[in-house]
Scaffold this motif. Structure first.
Motif, PDB file in Angstrom:
ATOM      1  N   ILE A 307       0.848  -1.199   0.000  1.00  0.00           N
ATOM      2  CA  ILE A 307       0.000   0.000   0.000  1.00  0.00           C
ATOM      3  C   ILE A 307       0.886   1.253   0.000  1.00  0.00           C
ATOM      4  CG2 ILE A 307      -1.835   1.249   1.277  1.00  0.00           C
ATOM      5  CD1 ILE A 307      -2.641  -1.555   0.056  1.00  0.00           C
ATOM      6  N   SER A 308       2.000   1.177   0.726  1.00  0.00           N
ATOM      7  CA  SER A 308       2.915   2.325   0.755  1.00  0.00           C
ATOM      8  C   SER A 308       3.501   2.559  -0.636  1.00  0.00           C
ATOM      9  CB  SER A 308       4.029   2.116   1.789  1.00  0.00           C
ATOM     10  OG  SER A 308       4.917   1.079   1.409  1.00  0.00           O
ATOM     11  N   ALA A 309       3.857   1.475  -1.327  1.00  0.00           N
ATOM     12  CA  ALA A 309       4.475   1.614  -2.656  1.00  0.00           C
ATOM     13  C   ALA A 309       3.471   2.177  -3.665  1.00  0.00           C
ATOM     14  CB  ALA A 309       5.010   0.266  -3.129  1.00  0.00           C
ATOM     15  N   ALA A 310       2.231   1.682  -3.607  1.00  0.00           N
ATOM     16  CA  ALA A 310       1.201   2.177  -4.533  1.00  0.00           C
ATOM     17  C   ALA A 310       0.880   3.646  -4.231  1.00  0.00           C
ATOM     18  CB  ALA A 310      -0.061   1.320  -4.424  1.00  0.00           C
ATOM     19  N   GLY A 311       0.767   3.977  -2.940  1.00  0.00           N
ATOM     20  CA  GLY A 311       0.432   5.348  -2.550  1.00  0.00           C
ATOM     21  C   GLY A 311       1.528   6.327  -2.946  1.00  0.00           C
ATOM     22  N   ALA A 312       2.785   5.958  -2.680  1.00  0.00           N
ATOM     23  CA  ALA A 312       3.901   6.845  -3.019  1.00  0.00           C
ATOM     24  C   ALA A 312       3.960   7.062  -4.527  1.00  0.00           C
ATOM     25  CB  ALA A 312       5.214   6.245  -2.506  1.00  0.00           C
ATOM     26  N   PHE A 313       3.717   5.991  -5.295  1.00  0.00           N
ATOM     27  CA  PHE A 313       3.747   6.121  -6.752  1.00  0.00           C
ATOM     28  C   PHE A 313       2.648   7.071  -7.228  1.00  0.00           C
ATOM     29  CE2 PHE A 313       2.439   5.050 -11.029  1.00  0.00           C
ATOM     30  CZ  PHE A 313       3.644   4.965 -11.702  1.00  0.00           C
ATOM     31  N   ARG A 314       1.432   6.853  -6.737  1.00  0.00           N
ATOM     32  CA  ARG A 314       0.296   7.695  -7.181  1.00  0.00           C
ATOM     33  C   ARG A 314       0.539   9.169  -6.837  1.00  0.00           C
ATOM     34  NH1 ARG A 314      -4.364   6.287 -10.013  1.00  0.00           N
ATOM     35  NH2 ARG A 314      -4.238   4.068 -10.353  1.00  0.00           N
ATOM     36  N   TYR A 315       1.100   9.403  -5.666  1.00  0.00           N
ATOM     37  CA  TYR A 315       1.332  10.796  -5.259  1.00  0.00           C
ATOM     38  C   TYR A 315       2.512  11.411  -6.016  1.00  0.00           C
ATOM     39  CZ  TYR A 315       2.189  14.879  -2.392  1.00  0.00           C
ATOM     40  OH  TYR A 315       2.388  16.175  -1.979  1.00  0.00           O
ATOM     41  N   LEU A 316       3.618  10.692  -6.062  1.00  0.00           N
ATOM     42  CA  LEU A 316       4.853  11.275  -6.621  1.00  0.00           C
ATOM     43  C   LEU A 316       4.869  11.261  -8.144  1.00  0.00           C
ATOM     44  CD1 LEU A 316       7.440   9.724  -4.137  1.00  0.00           C
ATOM     45  CD2 LEU A 316       6.693  12.113  -4.255  1.00  0.00           C
ATOM     46  N   GLU A 317       4.355  10.194  -8.754  1.00  0.00           N
ATOM     47  CA  GLU A 317       4.449  10.063 -10.211  1.00  0.00           C
ATOM     48  C   GLU A 317       3.198  10.534 -10.933  1.00  0.00           C
ATOM     49  OE1 GLU A 317       7.231   9.095 -11.649  1.00  0.00           O
ATOM     50  OE2 GLU A 317       8.277   8.500  -9.817  1.00  0.00           O
ATOM     51  N   MET A 318       2.043  10.458 -10.249  1.00  0.00           N
ATOM     52  CA  MET A 318       0.797  10.810 -10.923  1.00  0.00           C
ATOM     53  C   MET A 318       0.166  12.078 -10.344  1.00  0.00           C
ATOM     54  SD  MET A 318      -0.712   6.923 -11.378  1.00  0.00           S
ATOM     55  CE  MET A 318      -1.983   7.296 -12.580  1.00  0.00           C
ATOM     56  N   GLY A 319       0.778  12.622  -9.306  1.00  0.00           N
ATOM     57  CA  GLY A 319       0.303  13.877  -8.726  1.00  0.00           C
ATOM     58  C   GLY A 319      -1.062  13.775  -8.061  1.00  0.00           C
ATOM     59  N   GLU A 320      -1.408  12.583  -7.593  1.00  0.00           N
ATOM     60  CA  GLU A 320      -2.735  12.400  -6.986  1.00  0.00           C
ATOM     61  C   GLU A 320      -2.686  12.540  -5.472  1.00  0.00           C
ATOM     62  OE1 GLU A 320      -4.602   8.711  -7.978  1.00  0.00           O
ATOM     63  OE2 GLU A 320      -4.514   9.119 -10.122  1.00  0.00           O
ATOM     64  N   SER A 321      -3.797  12.976  -4.915  1.00  0.00           N
ATOM     65  CA  SER A 321      -4.003  12.882  -3.464  1.00  0.00           C
ATOM     66  C   SER A 321      -5.507  12.990  -3.229  1.00  0.00           C
ATOM     67  CB  SER A 321      -3.241  13.990  -2.730  1.00  0.00           C
ATOM     68  OG  SER A 321      -3.747  15.249  -3.120  1.00  0.00           O
ATOM     69  N   HIS A 322      -5.931  12.712  -2.015  1.00  0.00           N
ATOM     70  CA  HIS A 322      -7.363  12.785  -1.685  1.00  0.00           C
ATOM     71  C   HIS A 322      -7.579  13.787  -0.554  1.00  0.00           C
ATOM     72  CE1 HIS A 322      -7.375   8.692  -3.627  1.00  0.00           C
ATOM     73  NE2 HIS A 322      -8.401   9.266  -4.210  1.00  0.00           N
ATOM     74  N   ASP A 323      -8.779  14.360  -0.531  1.00  0.00           N
ATOM     75  CA  ASP A 323      -9.058  15.209   0.625  1.00  0.00           C
ATOM     76  C   ASP A 323      -9.767  14.375   1.695  1.00  0.00           C
ATOM     77  OD1 ASP A 323     -11.804  15.183   0.096  1.00  0.00           O
ATOM     78  OD2 ASP A 323     -11.645  16.926  -1.246  1.00  0.00           O
ATOM     79  N   LEU A 324     -10.106  15.026   2.791  1.00  0.00           N
ATOM     80  CA  LEU A 324     -10.611  14.273   3.944  1.00  0.00           C
ATOM     81  C   LEU A 324     -12.053  13.790   3.762  1.00  0.00           C
ATOM     82  CD1 LEU A 324      -8.959  16.354   6.817  1.00  0.00           C
ATOM     83  CD2 LEU A 324      -8.178  14.212   5.784  1.00  0.00           C
TER      84      LEU A 324
END
Ligand code: KG4
Ligand code: ZN
Length: 335
Positions: A307-324
């Motif tokens: 989950i850490s690897a998928a999350g880091a990739f989505r944030y760092l490489e795809m510029g994604e994040s979620h709000d609360l």
């Protein structure tokens, strides 16, 4: 981007409470998994409410332990990654609420991760240079899917189970034979002592041409067989049943890889830990000119490292994040 970039990940989609800490994209600093298996063995399966309460009890301690093991302070965390589906609603909400609380409290971004994409990223952690495109077989307690991975983040669904997942079939047959939940690892061990050709169980297909799976009928065949053959060696029944599951998975996975003109196959999810599946698939793939990869078993079964690897990739490489406002999605799809 902060350098180094630390992702703290939480996984509570079913019956493992897991926390991991990742530096940058593939450098795993800690990977803690607490299994509730003993609790659920008493009821022969997961009771969602019981699972939720136990996640709630255990999660804060695991977060502290993961930070201590990695030698990282709370203030150094750069991103919180948390599984938000698919899975059981109660257990998902426990992890998600905890993750949101941490992200808010620390003032860092939050990224919700699809558990199935997480399973795929177990492969990236293990073999970062073995890149897409490839065919992936995701085979776990809740899912049996063939997915063409064109790139990380870009998936095409090729086939899926129409009834039971492979791991679910293993767990149910295990239950019939008096093996504690989850039965996969014990079936793995017992089957290695049996004769896989002792009984010819069916090799179920859904349609001749497609890549869907069906394991419910096979499970029923074992049930009827056991009624009529009470004295048959347990190891032989399990080896023969497992052979049928493995044969179906291996045949479809290799055929799909060829059909989609791919040269590589990646196998992930709890059932990918199975010794027989690893052996048969490695041999069959090689004979068809396909390179096959399995992450180590500890990364195949549920964990937060993936989950850490998928999350880091989505944030760092795809510029994604979620709000609360992100909420749990029990039936979340990958593609
Ligand atoms: O991926 P996972 O940990 O959880 C889900 O996302 O479902 O997979 C759990 C499944 C269970 O059905 C368990 O019996 C099976 O993986 N499993 C195995 C082995 N280890 C776990 N099945 C076969 N052989 C194993 N060694
Ligand atoms: Zn899983």
């Amino acid at each position: 981007m902060r350098d180094p970039f630390y992702t703290l990940a939480i996984e509570t989609s079913c019956d493992e409470t897991a926390v991991a800490l990742l530096r940058n994209q593939t450098d795993l600093l800690s990977n803690l998994v607490y299994s509730q298996a003993k609790i659920h063995a008493r009821t022969g399966g997961v009771v969602p409410e019981v699972a939720s309460r136990d996640h709630l009890r255990k999660l804060p301690y695991l977060v502290d332990e993961a930070l201590a093991e990695a030698g990282i302070s709370l203030e150094e965390i750069s991103l919180i990654a948390v599984t938000y589906g698919p899975g059981l609603i109660g257990p998902l909400l426990v992890g998600l609420s905890h993750g949101k609380g941490m992200a808010f409290g620390l003032g860092v971004p939050l990224i919700g991760v699809n558990h199935l994409e997480g399973h795929l990223f177990a492969h990236r952690l293990h073999a970062p240079h073995f890149e897409p495109p490839f065919m992936a077989l995701i085979v776990s307690g809740g899912h049996t899917s063939l997915v063409a991975v064109d790139a990380y983040g870009s998936y095409r669904s090729i086939g899926a189970t129409v009834d039971d997942a492979a791991g679910e079939a293993l767990d149910k047959v295990g239950k019939m034979m008096g093996i504690d939940y989850p039965a996969g690892a014990e079936i793995d061990r017992l089957a290695s002592l049996g004769d896989p050709s002792a009984i010819r169980f069916p090799r179920p297909t859904v349609t001749a041409a497609g890549f869907d799976f069906s394991f419910a009928g096979l499970k029923t065949s074992v049930l009827y067989y056991l009624k009529d053959h009470r004295r048959q060696r347990r190891e032989d029944v399990l080896a023969s049943f497992l052979e049928s599951v493995v044969d179906v998975l291996a045949t479809r996975a290799v055929d799909a890889t060829r059909r989609y003109h791919l040269e590589r196959l990646v196998v992930v999810g709890g059932v990918a830990a199975n010794t027989r599946l690893r052996g048969v698939l490695t041999e069959r793939a090689a004979s068809r000119g396909i390179e096959v990869m399995f992450p180590p078993s500890a990364l195949c079964t549920d964990n937060a490292a993936m989950i850490s690897a998928a999350g880091a990739f989505r944030y760092l490489e795809m510029g994604e994040s979620h709000d609360l406002s992100l909420t749990a999605v029990p039936g979340l799809h990958l593609a």
